[in-house]
Design a protein around this motif. Structure first.
Motif, PDB file in Angstrom:
ATOM      1  N   ALA A 200       0.831  -1.207   0.000  1.00 48.30           N
ATOM      2  CA  ALA A 200       0.000   0.000   0.000  1.00 48.30           C
ATOM      3  C   ALA A 200       0.864   1.255   0.000  1.00 48.30           C
ATOM      4  CB  ALA A 200      -0.935  -0.012   1.208  1.00 48.30           C
ATOM      5  N   ALA A 201       1.958   1.217   0.757  1.00 43.44           N
ATOM      6  CA  ALA A 201       2.859   2.374   0.807  1.00 43.44           C
ATOM      7  C   ALA A 201       3.575   2.577  -0.522  1.00 43.44           C
ATOM      8  CB  ALA A 201       3.867   2.185   1.933  1.00 43.44           C
ATOM      9  N   LEU A 202       3.913   1.499  -1.202  1.00 46.15           N
ATOM     10  CA  LEU A 202       4.512   1.612  -2.534  1.00 46.15           C
ATOM     11  C   LEU A 202       3.508   2.181  -3.530  1.00 46.15           C
ATOM     12  CD1 LEU A 202       6.436  -1.790  -2.678  1.00 46.15           C
ATOM     13  CD2 LEU A 202       7.494   0.450  -3.018  1.00 46.15           C
ATOM     14  N   LYS A 203       2.280   1.704  -3.446  1.00 46.36           N
ATOM     15  CA  LYS A 203       1.254   2.151  -4.380  1.00 46.36           C
ATOM     16  C   LYS A 203       0.971   3.641  -4.213  1.00 46.36           C
ATOM     17  CE  LYS A 203      -2.044  -0.718  -5.368  1.00 46.36           C
ATOM     18  NZ  LYS A 203      -3.260  -1.583  -5.355  1.00 46.36           N
ATOM     19  N   SER A 204       0.995   4.115  -2.971  1.00 42.09           N
ATOM     20  CA  SER A 204       0.752   5.540  -2.709  1.00 42.09           C
ATOM     21  C   SER A 204       2.036   6.363  -2.756  1.00 42.09           C
ATOM     22  CB  SER A 204       0.088   5.698  -1.340  1.00 42.09           C
ATOM     23  OG  SER A 204       0.950   5.255  -0.302  1.00 42.09           O
ATOM     24  N   GLU A 205       3.161   5.701  -3.032  1.00 43.83           N
ATOM     25  CA  GLU A 205       4.487   6.329  -3.129  1.00 43.83           C
ATOM     26  C   GLU A 205       4.928   6.991  -1.823  1.00 43.83           C
ATOM     27  OE1 GLU A 205       4.709   8.781  -6.638  1.00 43.83           O
ATOM     28  OE2 GLU A 205       4.461   7.071  -7.980  1.00 43.83           O
ATOM     29  N   LYS A 206       4.476   6.436  -0.694  1.00 44.13           N
ATOM     30  CA  LYS A 206       4.964   6.893   0.600  1.00 44.13           C
ATOM     31  C   LYS A 206       6.359   6.334   0.879  1.00 44.13           C
ATOM     32  CE  LYS A 206       0.426   7.622   2.698  1.00 44.13           C
ATOM     33  NZ  LYS A 206      -0.537   7.211   3.757  1.00 44.13           N
ATOM     34  N   VAL A 207       6.687   5.218   0.237  1.00 47.32           N
ATOM     35  CA  VAL A 207       8.042   4.692   0.266  1.00 47.32           C
ATOM     36  C   VAL A 207       8.491   4.492  -1.176  1.00 47.32           C
ATOM     37  CG1 VAL A 207       7.784   3.553   2.510  1.00 47.32           C
ATOM     38  CG2 VAL A 207       7.278   2.272   0.411  1.00 47.32           C
ATOM     39  N   VAL A 208       9.795   4.476  -1.363  1.00 50.59           N
ATOM     40  CA  VAL A 208      10.357   4.251  -2.697  1.00 50.59           C
ATOM     41  C   VAL A 208      10.593   2.768  -2.930  1.00 50.59           C
ATOM     42  CG1 VAL A 208      12.478   4.561  -4.064  1.00 50.59           C
ATOM     43  CG2 VAL A 208      11.384   6.524  -2.965  1.00 50.59           C
ATOM     44  N   ALA A 209      11.023   2.077  -1.881  1.00 51.24           N
ATOM     45  CA  ALA A 209      11.362   0.658  -1.983  1.00 51.24           C
ATOM     46  C   ALA A 209      10.629  -0.144  -0.928  1.00 51.24           C
ATOM     47  CB  ALA A 209      12.876   0.473  -1.840  1.00 51.24           C
ATOM     48  N   GLY A 210      10.591  -1.441  -1.133  1.00 49.45           N
ATOM     49  CA  GLY A 210      10.001  -2.345  -0.161  1.00 49.45           C
ATOM     50  C   GLY A 210      10.517  -3.739  -0.427  1.00 49.45           C
ATOM     51  N   SER A 211      10.586  -4.563   0.608  1.00 55.25           N
ATOM     52  CA  SER A 211      11.033  -5.943   0.417  1.00 55.25           C
ATOM     53  C   SER A 211      10.048  -6.896   1.078  1.00 55.25           C
ATOM     54  CB  SER A 211      12.444  -6.155   0.970  1.00 55.25           C
ATOM     55  OG  SER A 211      12.634  -5.518   2.209  1.00 55.25           O
ATOM     56  N   MET A 212       9.748  -7.979   0.351  1.00 53.28           N
ATOM     57  CA  MET A 212       8.782  -8.972   0.823  1.00 53.28           C
ATOM     58  C   MET A 212       8.919 -10.236  -0.008  1.00 53.28           C
ATOM     59  SD  MET A 212       5.618  -6.964  -0.867  1.00 53.28           S
ATOM     60  CE  MET A 212       6.545  -5.481  -0.552  1.00 53.28           C
ATOM     61  N   GLY A 213       8.299 -11.302   0.465  1.00 51.48           N
ATOM     62  CA  GLY A 213       8.396 -12.582  -0.215  1.00 51.48           C
ATOM     63  C   GLY A 213       7.395 -12.740  -1.332  1.00 51.48           C
ATOM     64  N   SER A 214       7.707 -13.686  -2.222  1.00 48.66           N
ATOM     65  CA  SER A 214       6.808 -14.023  -3.324  1.00 48.66           C
ATOM     66  C   SER A 214       5.509 -14.610  -2.764  1.00 48.66           C
ATOM     67  CB  SER A 214       7.468 -15.043  -4.244  1.00 48.66           C
ATOM     68  OG  SER A 214       8.611 -14.492  -4.854  1.00 48.66           O
ATOM     69  N   PRO A 215       4.386 -14.386  -3.497  1.00 52.04           N
ATOM     70  CA  PRO A 215       4.299 -13.820  -4.847  1.00 52.04           C
ATOM     71  C   PRO A 215       4.003 -12.321  -4.874  1.00 52.04           C
ATOM     72  CG  PRO A 215       2.173 -14.726  -4.286  1.00 52.04           C
ATOM     73  CD  PRO A 215       3.069 -14.939  -3.073  1.00 52.04           C
ATOM     74  N   TYR A 216       4.116 -11.650  -3.718  1.00 53.50           N
ATOM     75  CA  TYR A 216       3.711 -10.246  -3.659  1.00 53.50           C
ATOM     76  C   TYR A 216       4.487  -9.345  -4.617  1.00 53.50           C
ATOM     77  CZ  TYR A 216       1.237 -11.928   0.444  1.00 53.50           C
ATOM     78  OH  TYR A 216       0.414 -12.638   1.281  1.00 53.50           O
ATOM     79  N   PRO A 217       5.817  -9.501  -4.750  1.00 54.46           N
ATOM     80  CA  PRO A 217       6.512  -8.638  -5.718  1.00 54.46           C
ATOM     81  C   PRO A 217       6.025  -8.834  -7.144  1.00 54.46           C
ATOM     82  CG  PRO A 217       8.078  -9.606  -4.194  1.00 54.46           C
ATOM     83  CD  PRO A 217       6.777 -10.310  -3.973  1.00 54.46           C
ATOM     84  N   GLN A 218       5.793 -10.092  -7.512  1.00 50.86           N
ATOM     85  CA  GLN A 218       5.347 -10.378  -8.871  1.00 50.86           C
ATOM     86  C   GLN A 218       3.929  -9.844  -9.118  1.00 50.86           C
ATOM     87  OE1 GLN A 218       6.837 -12.629  -6.829  1.00 50.86           O
ATOM     88  NE2 GLN A 218       8.802 -12.798  -7.881  1.00 50.86           N
ATOM     89  N   VAL A 219       3.082  -9.924  -8.096  1.00 45.98           N
ATOM     90  CA  VAL A 219       1.719  -9.393  -8.227  1.00 45.98           C
ATOM     91  C   VAL A 219       1.764  -7.878  -8.382  1.00 45.98           C
ATOM     92  CG1 VAL A 219      -0.472  -9.051  -7.007  1.00 45.98           C
ATOM     93  CG2 VAL A 219       0.624 -11.306  -7.007  1.00 45.98           C
ATOM     94  N   ALA A 220       2.598  -7.204  -7.581  1.00 49.08           N
ATOM     95  CA  ALA A 220       2.714  -5.745  -7.667  1.00 49.08           C
ATOM     96  C   ALA A 220       3.218  -5.322  -9.039  1.00 49.08           C
ATOM     97  CB  ALA A 220       3.648  -5.225  -6.581  1.00 49.08           C
ATOM     98  N   GLU A 221       4.172  -6.074  -9.567  1.00 52.38           N
ATOM     99  CA  GLU A 221       4.700  -5.751 -10.890  1.00 52.38           C
ATOM    100  C   GLU A 221       3.631  -5.962 -11.953  1.00 52.38           C
ATOM    101  OE1 GLU A 221       9.062  -6.306 -12.234  1.00 52.38           O
ATOM    102  OE2 GLU A 221       8.007  -8.080 -13.000  1.00 52.38           O
ATOM    103  N   ALA A 222       2.847  -7.031 -11.828  1.00 52.39           N
ATOM    104  CA  ALA A 222       1.782  -7.302 -12.794  1.00 52.39           C
ATOM    105  C   ALA A 222       0.720  -6.209 -12.768  1.00 52.39           C
ATOM    106  CB  ALA A 222       1.149  -8.659 -12.506  1.00 52.39           C
ATOM    107  N   GLU A 223       0.505  -5.623 -11.583  1.00 48.86           N
ATOM    108  CA  GLU A 223      -0.505  -4.567 -11.466  1.00 48.86           C
ATOM    109  C   GLU A 223       0.033  -3.202 -11.858  1.00 48.86           C
ATOM    110  OE1 GLU A 223      -2.062  -5.003  -7.511  1.00 48.86           O
ATOM    111  OE2 GLU A 223      -3.233  -6.783  -8.047  1.00 48.86           O
ATOM    112  N   GLY A 224       1.343  -3.110 -12.138  1.00 49.45           N
ATOM    113  CA  GLY A 224       1.903  -1.938 -12.787  1.00 49.45           C
ATOM    114  C   GLY A 224       2.408  -0.807 -11.912  1.00 49.45           C
ATOM    115  N   TYR A 225       2.307  -0.927 -10.583  1.00 54.70           N
ATOM    116  CA  TYR A 225       2.716   0.202  -9.754  1.00 54.70           C
ATOM    117  C   TYR A 225       4.099   0.027  -9.133  1.00 54.70           C
ATOM    118  CZ  TYR A 225       1.058  -2.671  -5.811  1.00 54.70           C
ATOM    119  OH  TYR A 225       0.860  -3.676  -4.901  1.00 54.70           O
ATOM    120  N   ALA A 226       4.713  -1.140  -9.340  1.00 60.77           N
ATOM    121  CA  ALA A 226       6.035  -1.385  -8.779  1.00 60.77           C
ATOM    122  C   ALA A 226       6.824  -2.299  -9.710  1.00 60.77           C
ATOM    123  CB  ALA A 226       5.932  -2.001  -7.386  1.00 60.77           C
ATOM    124  N   LYS A 227       8.124  -2.349  -9.469  1.00 64.72           N
ATOM    125  CA  LYS A 227       9.035  -3.134 -10.291  1.00 64.72           C
ATOM    126  C   LYS A 227       9.952  -3.942  -9.380  1.00 64.72           C
ATOM    127  CE  LYS A 227      12.066  -4.298 -13.534  1.00 64.72           C
ATOM    128  NZ  LYS A 227      11.793  -5.367 -14.505  1.00 64.72           N
TER     129      LYS A 227
END
Length: 351
Positions: A200-227
């Motif tokens: 949520a913080a990445l989506k609202s750009e309250k943070v620049v980076a974030g770290s977490m386990g799969s599949p969350y990074p891949q889902v965020a990338e698929a939804e277009g708001y993070a890489k």
């Protein structure tokens, strides 16, 4: 390394250890050493396993439960959601029989005089990868294969979201600054409580980076708001591969009184771990349909495959010495105390 940086490191370590110290109060009222007997009707032995959350890293143990592999070995399992070192606390108190926990927690507990034998590994590499917002990715001018040093230089001083200040993501971030030859005080921690909070913080750009386990990074990338910026779980950082990360721990009394049950549990888990690698299509489809339906399917499947490609999901329950030693190297580098007799809690290393 600055003195203030070292102080912060040990401060984080003390936070983690204080949770474990609180567990000792449960010893007198717990039953963590009980012998598990077979049910008269089913012949099965029932165990409760503390687990932090549903994760693709836990594919093998989830698959073993949901597809009758544990039951084939006369074991019935119940998962109890307990976060962080709380799983060890619950196990010590007798609320659960086993705990799936970060490997640093039993080592830290040993430093405080409390043993938790590690009977199996779930993760043999770090499950978290690093995301940045889509806007920052474009601004960085970097590529997927850019050197780690360049990526960490870009992240220095920028707000970085993690679930917990004493979690593996926090220590991992500091370690990557060190590996890049940069001061680790460049890590600007923002504790956000959970992977969804970080997303949520990445989506609202309250943070620049974030770290977490799969599949969350891949889902965020698929939804277009993070890489996905640093594909740790996929093996981008060699120093973080082949490292014991997620383990199954019990109390010494439970291990002593349930040797056959532990052996059967390990055998069942090993069968499921083998299937994760040898029959990935069946395992991944089941994991998705059972635990992640509603999320973009291709992203979830990509997340599991990423961890498999990097060897982050353990291929066997046995812990080898090299993986354990890499854990110790990581812990020492990030200011986490490690007792000299750390091998004694690894049943595969202690003999």
């Amino acid at each position: 390394m600055s003195r203030s940086s070292t102080t912060r490191r040990y401060g984080l370590a003390r936070i983690a250890l204080s949770v474990l110290l609180g567990a000792s109060a449960l010893t007198s009222c717990g039953s963590g050493g009980q012998t598990i007997t077979a049910d008269a009707k089913t012949g099965n032995r029932k165990i409760r396993i503390a687990a932090p959350f549903i994760s693709t890293m836990n594919s093998a143990v989830l698959y073993a439960q949901g597809n009758g592999i544990f039951q084939k070995h006369n074991i019935e399992t119940e998962f109890v959601e307990i976060h962080g070192a709380g799983g060890l606390q619950a196990t010590l108190g007798g609320s659960t029989d086993m705990a799936i926990t970060s490997s640093v927690n039993p080592v830290a507990a040993l430093q405080q005089g409390q043993e938790f034998p590690i009977i199996a590994q779930i993760g043999d590499g770090f499950p978290e990868s690093v995301l940045i917002t889509a806007a920052e990715w474009k601004k960085s001018g970097l590529k997927d294969d850019s050197p780690l040093k360049d990526k960490m230089k870009f992240l220095a001083g920028k707000p970085w979201g993690v679930s917990s200040p004493q979690g593996s993501s926090s220590y991992m971030a500091k370690y990557m600054f060190q590996l890049a030859g940069l001061p680790d005080d460049g890590f600007k921690l923002n504790s956000l409580g959970s992977a969804p909070g970080t997303l949520a913080a990445l989506k609202s750009e309250k943070v620049v980076a974030g770290s977490m386990g799969s599949p969350y990074p891949q889902v965020a990338e698929a939804e277009g708001y993070a890489k996905v910026f640093i594909d740790v779980s996929g093996g981008e950082v060699p120093e973080l591969r082949n490292t014991v990360t997620s383990v199954v721990a019990v109390t010494p009394e439970f291990y002593k009184n349930n040797k056959q049950l532990v052996a059967d549990f390990r055998q069942a888990l090993g069968e499921a771990q083998k299937l994760v690698y040898e029959d990935p299509k069946a395992v991944d489809e089941w994991i998705y349909n059972t635990h992640f339906k509603g999320s973009p399917k291709e992203a979830v499947l990509a997340g599991v495959q990423d961890q498999r490609d990097g060897g982050a999901i353990a291929k066997q329950p046995q812990v080898n010495e090299q993986s354990a030693e890499r854990l110790v190297t990581f812990m020492k580098a990030t200011g986490q105390p490690v007792p000299d007799d750390w091998r004694k809690i690894f049943v595969d290393l202690s003999g």
